[in-house]
Design a protein around this motif. Structure first.
Motif, PDB file in Angstrom:
ATOM      1  N   GLU A  52       0.826  -1.216   0.000  1.00  0.00           N
ATOM      2  CA  GLU A  52       0.000   0.000   0.000  1.00  0.00           C
ATOM      3  C   GLU A  52       0.853   1.256   0.000  1.00  0.00           C
ATOM      4  OE1 GLU A  52      -3.106  -1.909   3.209  1.00  0.00           O
ATOM      5  OE2 GLU A  52      -1.460  -0.629   3.816  1.00  0.00           O
ATOM      6  N   MET A  56       0.756   4.322  -2.694  1.00  0.00           N
ATOM      7  CA  MET A  56       0.375   5.707  -2.410  1.00  0.00           C
ATOM      8  C   MET A  56       1.504   6.663  -2.771  1.00  0.00           C
ATOM      9  SD  MET A  56      -2.627   5.690  -1.528  1.00  0.00           S
ATOM     10  CE  MET A  56      -3.691   4.305  -1.398  1.00  0.00           C
ATOM     11  N   LEU A  59       1.627   7.194  -6.378  1.00  0.00           N
ATOM     12  CA  LEU A  59       0.546   8.091  -6.789  1.00  0.00           C
ATOM     13  C   LEU A  59       0.896   9.539  -6.455  1.00  0.00           C
ATOM     14  CD1 LEU A  59      -2.014   7.234  -8.113  1.00  0.00           C
ATOM     15  CD2 LEU A  59      -3.193   7.420  -5.963  1.00  0.00           C
ATOM     16  N   ILE A  60       1.408   9.768  -5.233  1.00  0.00           N
ATOM     17  CA  ILE A  60       1.659  11.144  -4.810  1.00  0.00           C
ATOM     18  C   ILE A  60       2.814  11.736  -5.599  1.00  0.00           C
ATOM     19  CG2 ILE A  60       2.455  12.562  -2.884  1.00  0.00           C
ATOM     20  CD1 ILE A  60       0.983  10.647  -1.032  1.00  0.00           C
ATOM     21  N   VAL A  63       2.509  10.469 -10.080  1.00  0.00           N
ATOM     22  CA  VAL A  63       1.313  10.969 -10.748  1.00  0.00           C
ATOM     23  C   VAL A  63       1.022  12.399 -10.320  1.00  0.00           C
ATOM     24  CG1 VAL A  63      -1.103  10.536 -11.164  1.00  0.00           C
ATOM     25  CG2 VAL A  63       0.428   8.646 -10.842  1.00  0.00           C
ATOM     26  N   GLY A  64       1.148  12.661  -9.008  1.00  0.00           N
ATOM     27  CA  GLY A  64       0.712  13.963  -8.506  1.00  0.00           C
ATOM     28  C   GLY A  64       1.701  15.071  -8.716  1.00  0.00           C
TER      29      GLY A  64
ATOM     30  N   ASN B 113      -5.091   1.522   6.617  1.00  0.00           N
ATOM     31  CA  ASN B 113      -3.979   1.969   7.451  1.00  0.00           C
ATOM     32  C   ASN B 113      -3.391   3.290   6.977  1.00  0.00           C
ATOM     33  OD1 ASN B 113      -3.587   0.371   9.627  1.00  0.00           O
ATOM     34  ND2 ASN B 113      -2.587  -1.245   8.442  1.00  0.00           N
ATOM     35  N   LEU B 114      -3.407   3.483   5.659  1.00  0.00           N
ATOM     36  CA  LEU B 114      -2.742   4.659   5.107  1.00  0.00           C
ATOM     37  C   LEU B 114      -3.748   5.724   4.702  1.00  0.00           C
ATOM     38  CD1 LEU B 114      -0.088   2.834   2.961  1.00  0.00           C
ATOM     39  CD2 LEU B 114       0.235   3.947   5.131  1.00  0.00           C
ATOM     40  N   LEU B 117      -2.320   9.151   3.716  1.00  0.00           N
ATOM     41  CA  LEU B 117      -1.622   9.165   2.433  1.00  0.00           C
ATOM     42  C   LEU B 117      -2.612   9.074   1.287  1.00  0.00           C
ATOM     43  CD1 LEU B 117       1.598   7.011   2.581  1.00  0.00           C
ATOM     44  CD2 LEU B 117       1.347   9.445   2.375  1.00  0.00           C
ATOM     45  N   TYR B 118      -3.670   8.290   1.492  1.00  0.00           N
ATOM     46  CA  TYR B 118      -4.698   8.162   0.461  1.00  0.00           C
ATOM     47  C   TYR B 118      -5.317   9.516   0.163  1.00  0.00           C
ATOM     48  CZ  TYR B 118      -9.150   6.742  -1.597  1.00  0.00           C
ATOM     49  OH  TYR B 118     -10.238   6.612  -2.422  1.00  0.00           O
ATOM     50  N   LEU B 120      -3.990  12.430   0.661  1.00  0.00           N
ATOM     51  CA  LEU B 120      -2.986  13.260   0.004  1.00  0.00           C
ATOM     52  C   LEU B 120      -2.868  12.883  -1.471  1.00  0.00           C
ATOM     53  CD1 LEU B 120      -1.171  15.462   1.127  1.00  0.00           C
ATOM     54  CD2 LEU B 120       0.667  13.814   1.216  1.00  0.00           C
ATOM     55  N   ALA B 121      -2.892  11.565  -1.734  1.00  0.00           N
ATOM     56  CA  ALA B 121      -2.774  11.097  -3.117  1.00  0.00           C
ATOM     57  C   ALA B 121      -3.937  11.587  -3.952  1.00  0.00           C
ATOM     58  CB  ALA B 121      -2.695   9.574  -3.142  1.00  0.00           C
ATOM     59  N   SER B 124      -3.711  15.163  -4.681  1.00  0.00           N
ATOM     60  CA  SER B 124      -2.721  15.521  -5.688  1.00  0.00           C
ATOM     61  C   SER B 124      -3.213  15.161  -7.083  1.00  0.00           C
ATOM     62  CB  SER B 124      -1.386  14.839  -5.398  1.00  0.00           C
ATOM     63  OG  SER B 124      -1.503  13.460  -5.601  1.00  0.00           O
ATOM     64  N   LEU B 125      -4.173  14.227  -7.170  1.00  0.00           N
ATOM     65  CA  LEU B 125      -4.743  13.908  -8.481  1.00  0.00           C
ATOM     66  C   LEU B 125      -5.699  14.991  -8.958  1.00  0.00           C
ATOM     67  CD1 LEU B 125      -5.547  10.121  -8.316  1.00  0.00           C
ATOM     68  CD2 LEU B 125      -3.663  11.269  -9.407  1.00  0.00           C
ATOM     69  N   VAL B 127      -5.376  17.920  -9.452  1.00  0.00           N
ATOM     70  CA  VAL B 127      -4.787  18.849 -10.408  1.00  0.00           C
ATOM     71  C   VAL B 127      -5.174  18.486 -11.836  1.00  0.00           C
ATOM     72  CG1 VAL B 127      -2.600  19.712 -11.258  1.00  0.00           C
ATOM     73  CG2 VAL B 127      -2.875  19.237  -8.868  1.00  0.00           C
ATOM     74  N   TYR B 128      -5.319  17.170 -12.088  1.00  0.00           N
ATOM     75  CA  TYR B 128      -5.523  16.747 -13.472  1.00  0.00           C
ATOM     76  C   TYR B 128      -6.803  17.270 -14.083  1.00  0.00           C
ATOM     77  CZ  TYR B 128      -1.405  14.045 -13.375  1.00  0.00           C
ATOM     78  OH  TYR B 128      -0.094  13.700 -13.296  1.00  0.00           O
ATOM     79  N   ILE B 154      -0.054  22.679  -6.652  1.00  0.00           N
ATOM     80  CA  ILE B 154       1.153  21.897  -6.363  1.00  0.00           C
ATOM     81  C   ILE B 154       1.935  22.556  -5.238  1.00  0.00           C
ATOM     82  CG2 ILE B 154       3.360  21.166  -7.283  1.00  0.00           C
ATOM     83  CD1 ILE B 154       2.113  20.721  -9.886  1.00  0.00           C
ATOM     84  N   GLU B 157       0.236  21.998  -1.900  1.00  0.00           N
ATOM     85  CA  GLU B 157       0.197  20.604  -1.496  1.00  0.00           C
ATOM     86  C   GLU B 157       1.398  20.252  -0.620  1.00  0.00           C
ATOM     87  OE1 GLU B 157      -0.125  17.803  -4.842  1.00  0.00           O
ATOM     88  OE2 GLU B 157      -2.172  18.467  -4.503  1.00  0.00           O
ATOM     89  N   MET B 174      -1.188   6.532  10.516  1.00  0.00           N
ATOM     90  CA  MET B 174      -1.781   7.206   9.370  1.00  0.00           C
ATOM     91  C   MET B 174      -3.249   6.836   9.208  1.00  0.00           C
ATOM     92  SD  MET B 174       1.001   7.484   6.399  1.00  0.00           S
ATOM     93  CE  MET B 174       2.261   6.296   6.738  1.00  0.00           C
TER      94      MET B 174
END
Lengths: 202, 332
Positions: A52, A56, A59-60, A63-64, B113-114, B117-118, B120-121, B124-125, B127-128, B154, B157, B174
């Protein structure tokens, strides 16, 4: 688990198909978008493997951040693909040679059994189930590989400073506001209250 | 029988859970627009929407109906597929993040658990949707708006990421549920007030809200990256923006305001259900969002970049180091 297998095959097929499209698509912006799709599906594959944290982070960071800057640059450039393709035949022998070398390397590595495809199952210190993914990576990175990790950080820092030094130019013809000076100004020094008489002006 | 047990029934349960998050969210978005117009109206000594239904309560639905009945126009120079894809990406991403938001103890779709981070990810997407729509519209205003917006999102972020790291150091996990539970004794806003302020301001910039709404600076860019969109495409961007506002408020209240926890663990506060506390906190943060919009003038672009890179980034980095040191020194 047929469902997981199905998800795996969908992700894998989309990854490979979009990777092919990155190379073949005519529009460079489309190519970058397909690259992003490839990254995205790779994230899915990581998740399926139980990694995982890596998923992530991919992705960050990729991709980000990186792909966005990539997209930025490609959108701003005026790339003419017809011009780019003119030298196709002259580059073909060299490119073909590189492809053949890489392909033989791949075949040798996999065919000779140097890489065990089931390495995850046989790892000497598998991640215990009760330890979260991030913690497991941290335990290895900050103990066993701490020097390599720091070296990587220093290399990144140097390359960042290098990029800044290369692109920074002191331009004297630009009027720039100094925020500190601006904040230190008192209103009495810059603003004047004027009593305006009617139909006369200042 | 085995197939139904293993796939159909769990699938149906997940679908029902999804609907029970998404439908209230969409209604909340509709009423957030109403709330925004009322609040700003009150601040500017106006009435706000007051004609459709009692107190204007049906105004959001009238707006939605009006938007849906408009004609969908695709500019002839636009890149059609990407042009249609962009609002969908924005809309979907604004809903996807809600999967990990805990509304109450155990009331969460995916307790991963994350979770941090999820979030944040996904952010950050976001932006697209912006950059793709700006490029695909083939219009200079849209493109300029998209470029500004991307650079802004960006930049901010990074400070959001650093603030999240400080929270993560304090909570030691997290997982969003565990972060809320770590605030049982004291909410993180009290030891980390500067981080809370930085997070909130960065959230304003991240959602492109005033005073950082440069991407849609009306006076110079018409409306920014979604100039060329009409009808449902426009509605998707709009819903996406407001859903992100609510999401950012929810994240703020989870990270700093103790999520679903009541302010004090004593009787009159404990009578109120946890979910209500969570909604109240989201509501409070949202009100500040609107309050800020009605109060501050728009930032200039170089000031915005300076604030992000030269002020927030060093402060939040320093704070990460201080937090980590304090934790190692005293709480080991």
């Amino acid at each position: 688990m047929p469902l997981l297998a199905l998800i795996f095959y969908v992700l894998a097929i989309v990854t490979i198909a979009s990777a092919v499209m990155v190379v073949t698509s005519r529009n460079p912006v489309h190519a970058v978008l397909f690259l992003i799709l490839t990254f995205f599906n790779a994230t899915g594959l990581f998740l399926l493997m139980g990694a995982e944290f890596l998923a992530m982070i991919l992705l960050i960071i990729y991709v980000g951040a990186i792909a966005v800057l990539f997209l930025f640059v490609v959108m701003m450039l005026n790339i003419n693909l017809v011009m780019l393709r003119q030298g196709f035949t002259s580059y073909l022998p060299l490119g073909g040679l590189i492809i053949i070398v890489l392909l033989t390397e791949l075949i040798m590595v996999i065919g000779l059994g140097d890489i065990d495809l089931n390495i995850a199952a046989k790892a000497t210190s598998p991640i215990p189930y009760h330890v979260p993914n991030a913690e497991a990576i941290g335990r290895v990175i900050y103990t066993q590989y701490v020097l390599a990790f720091h070296a990587a950080g220093i290399i990144l820092l140097v390359s960042m400073i290098g990029a800044i030094v290369l692109t920074l130019r002191q331009r004297t013809d630009v009027k720039r506001q100094s925020i500190d000076k601006q904040n230190l100004l008192l209103s009495e020094e810059v603003v004047e209250l004027v009593e305006v008489t009617r139909s006369k002006g200042v | 029988m085995g197939f139904i047990d293993t796939y159909i029934i769990p699938g149906a349960i997940v679908l029902a859970q999804l609907l029970s998050i998404v439908l209230p969210l969409l209604i909340a978005i509709a009423y957030l627009t109403f709330f925004e117009r009322k609040v700003i109206g009150a601040i500017q000594l106006r009435k706000g929407p007051s004609l459709v239904g009692p107190f204007g309560l049906l105004q959001p639905f009238a707006d939605v109906l009006k938007l849906m009945s408009k004609e969908t126009i695709i500019p002839s120079g636009a890149n059609k597929i990407i042009f249609i894809l962009a609002p969908m990406i924005t809309f979907i991403l604004s809903l996807v993040s809600w999967a990990v938001i805990p509304f109450d103890e155990g009331m969460v779709l995916a307790n991963i658990n994350l979770g941090l981070l999820y979030l944040l990810a996904i952010s950050s997407l976001n932006v697209y949707g912006v950059i793709i729509s700006g490029w695909a519209s083939n219009s200079k205003y849209a493109f300029l708006g998209a470029l500004r917006s991307t650079a802004q999102m960006i930049s901010y972020e990074i400070s959001i990421g650093l603030v999240i790291i400080t929270v993560l150091i304090c909570a030691g996990s997290m997982n969003l549920t565990k972060i809320v539970e770590a605030q049982k004794n004291v909410w993180f806003i009290i030891p980390m007030l500067p981080m809370f302020l930085i997070f909130f301001i960065s959230a304003l910039a991240e959602t492109n809200r005033a005073p950082f709404d440069l991407p849609e600076g009306e006076s110079e860019l018409v409306a920014g990256y979604f100039v060329e969109y009409s009808s449902i495409g426009f509605a998707f961007f709009f819903i996406g923006e407001y859903a992100n506002m609510i999401l950012m408020s929810a994240i703020t209240s989870i990270l700093f305001l103790g999520g679903w926890l009541p302010p004090l663990d004593i009787v009159p506060f404990k009578w109120i259900p946890n979910l209500v506390w969570f909604v109240l906190k989201i509501f409070l943060v949202l009100f500040v969002f609107l309050w800020v919009r009605a109060t501050f003038p728009r930032y200039r672009y170089d000031q915005l970049m300076r604030l992000g890179w030269k002020v927030f980034l060093p402060i939040s980095m320093l704070w990460v180091i201080i937090t980590a040191s304090v934790k190692i020194m005293f709480f080991k």
